[in-house]
Design a protein around this motif. Structure first.
Motif, PDB file in Angstrom:
ATOM      1  N   GLU A  36       0.809  -1.215   0.000  1.00  0.00           N
ATOM      2  CA  GLU A  36       0.000   0.000   0.000  1.00  0.00           C
ATOM      3  C   GLU A  36       0.844   1.268   0.000  1.00  0.00           C
ATOM      4  O   GLU A  36       0.333   2.350  -0.243  1.00  0.00           O
ATOM      5  CB  GLU A  36      -0.980  -0.017   1.172  1.00  0.00           C
ATOM      6  CG  GLU A  36      -2.056  -1.072   0.993  1.00  0.00           C
ATOM      7  CD  GLU A  36      -3.029  -1.152   2.150  1.00  0.00           C
ATOM      8  OE1 GLU A  36      -2.831  -0.464   3.165  1.00  0.00           O
ATOM      9  OE2 GLU A  36      -4.001  -1.916   2.024  1.00  0.00           O
ATOM     10  N   ARG A  58      -2.696  -4.877  -8.190  1.00  0.00           N
ATOM     11  CA  ARG A  58      -3.568  -3.806  -7.694  1.00  0.00           C
ATOM     12  C   ARG A  58      -4.983  -4.330  -7.477  1.00  0.00           C
ATOM     13  O   ARG A  58      -5.605  -4.080  -6.442  1.00  0.00           O
ATOM     14  CB  ARG A  58      -3.599  -2.637  -8.677  1.00  0.00           C
ATOM     15  CG  ARG A  58      -4.539  -1.509  -8.212  1.00  0.00           C
ATOM     16  CD  ARG A  58      -4.973  -0.599  -9.333  1.00  0.00           C
ATOM     17  NE  ARG A  58      -5.598  -1.384 -10.382  1.00  0.00           N
ATOM     18  CZ  ARG A  58      -5.414  -1.183 -11.683  1.00  0.00           C
ATOM     19  NH1 ARG A  58      -4.638  -0.227 -12.108  1.00  0.00           N
ATOM     20  NH2 ARG A  58      -6.011  -1.936 -12.573  1.00  0.00           N
ATOM     21  N   VAL A  61      -5.091  -6.476  -4.369  1.00  0.00           N
ATOM     22  CA  VAL A  61      -5.033  -5.661  -3.154  1.00  0.00           C
ATOM     23  C   VAL A  61      -6.398  -5.032  -2.891  1.00  0.00           C
ATOM     24  O   VAL A  61      -6.903  -5.051  -1.770  1.00  0.00           O
ATOM     25  CB  VAL A  61      -3.930  -4.579  -3.269  1.00  0.00           C
ATOM     26  CG1 VAL A  61      -4.046  -3.549  -2.155  1.00  0.00           C
ATOM     27  CG2 VAL A  61      -2.555  -5.220  -3.263  1.00  0.00           C
ATOM     28  N   GLU A  62      -7.031  -4.502  -3.942  1.00  0.00           N
ATOM     29  CA  GLU A  62      -8.344  -3.875  -3.793  1.00  0.00           C
ATOM     30  C   GLU A  62      -9.419  -4.896  -3.434  1.00  0.00           C
ATOM     31  O   GLU A  62     -10.321  -4.602  -2.656  1.00  0.00           O
ATOM     32  CB  GLU A  62      -8.703  -3.110  -5.054  1.00  0.00           C
ATOM     33  CG  GLU A  62      -7.846  -1.866  -5.229  1.00  0.00           C
ATOM     34  CD  GLU A  62      -8.082  -1.134  -6.545  1.00  0.00           C
ATOM     35  OE1 GLU A  62      -8.861  -1.626  -7.395  1.00  0.00           O
ATOM     36  OE2 GLU A  62      -7.469  -0.067  -6.729  1.00  0.00           O
ATOM     37  N   GLY A  66      -7.726  -3.257   0.356  1.00  0.00           N
ATOM     38  CA  GLY A  66      -6.652  -2.276   0.440  1.00  0.00           C
ATOM     39  C   GLY A  66      -6.604  -1.375  -0.782  1.00  0.00           C
ATOM     40  O   GLY A  66      -7.433  -1.488  -1.676  1.00  0.00           O
ATOM     41  N   THR A  67      -5.647  -0.480  -0.803  1.00  0.00           N
ATOM     42  CA  THR A  67      -5.423   0.395  -1.953  1.00  0.00           C
ATOM     43  C   THR A  67      -3.921   0.614  -2.121  1.00  0.00           C
ATOM     44  O   THR A  67      -3.168   0.528  -1.148  1.00  0.00           O
ATOM     45  CB  THR A  67      -6.087   1.773  -1.779  1.00  0.00           C
ATOM     46  OG1 THR A  67      -5.549   2.391  -0.615  1.00  0.00           O
ATOM     47  CG2 THR A  67      -7.583   1.672  -1.679  1.00  0.00           C
ATOM     48  N   LEU A  68      -3.510   0.916  -3.329  1.00  0.00           N
ATOM     49  CA  LEU A  68      -2.130   1.295  -3.576  1.00  0.00           C
ATOM     50  C   LEU A  68      -1.999   2.800  -3.339  1.00  0.00           C
ATOM     51  O   LEU A  68      -2.983   3.533  -3.360  1.00  0.00           O
ATOM     52  CB  LEU A  68      -1.732   0.964  -5.012  1.00  0.00           C
ATOM     53  CG  LEU A  68      -1.724  -0.509  -5.387  1.00  0.00           C
ATOM     54  CD1 LEU A  68      -1.283  -0.678  -6.840  1.00  0.00           C
ATOM     55  CD2 LEU A  68      -0.831  -1.322  -4.474  1.00  0.00           C
TER      56      LEU A  68
END
Length: 73
Positions: A36, A58, A61-62, A66-68
């Motif tokens: 992140e 990405r 993660v999403e 989560g988010t980058l």
């Protein structure tokens, strides 16, 4: 064999996910929190990663909530 996703969507083939995992761990990214702190562009530039691979990372993660990091083109 496919990896599981929390949203029920089709997972990536396990061998592909393992390749990304090795590339990320080699770069020192060993947790989602570490990911992140990176932008999509920074992930693309890691050895062993490509633009499509970084996009899949990405998305993963999403999918897990989560988010980058934002920034860069």
């Amino acid at each position: 064999m496919l990896t599981s996703r929390p949203d029920g969507a089709q997972g990536q083939p396990l061998a592909v996910a393992q390749r990304w995992h090795r590339a990320l761990v080699t770069a020192g990214l060993t947790s989602p929190a570490a990911l992140e702190r990176y932008t999509l562009r920074e992930i693309q530039m890691l050895p062993g990663m490509s633009a499509p691979s970084a996009g899949h990372v990405r998305d993963a993660v999403e999918a897990w909530g989560g988010t980058l990091a934002m920034g860069g083109p």
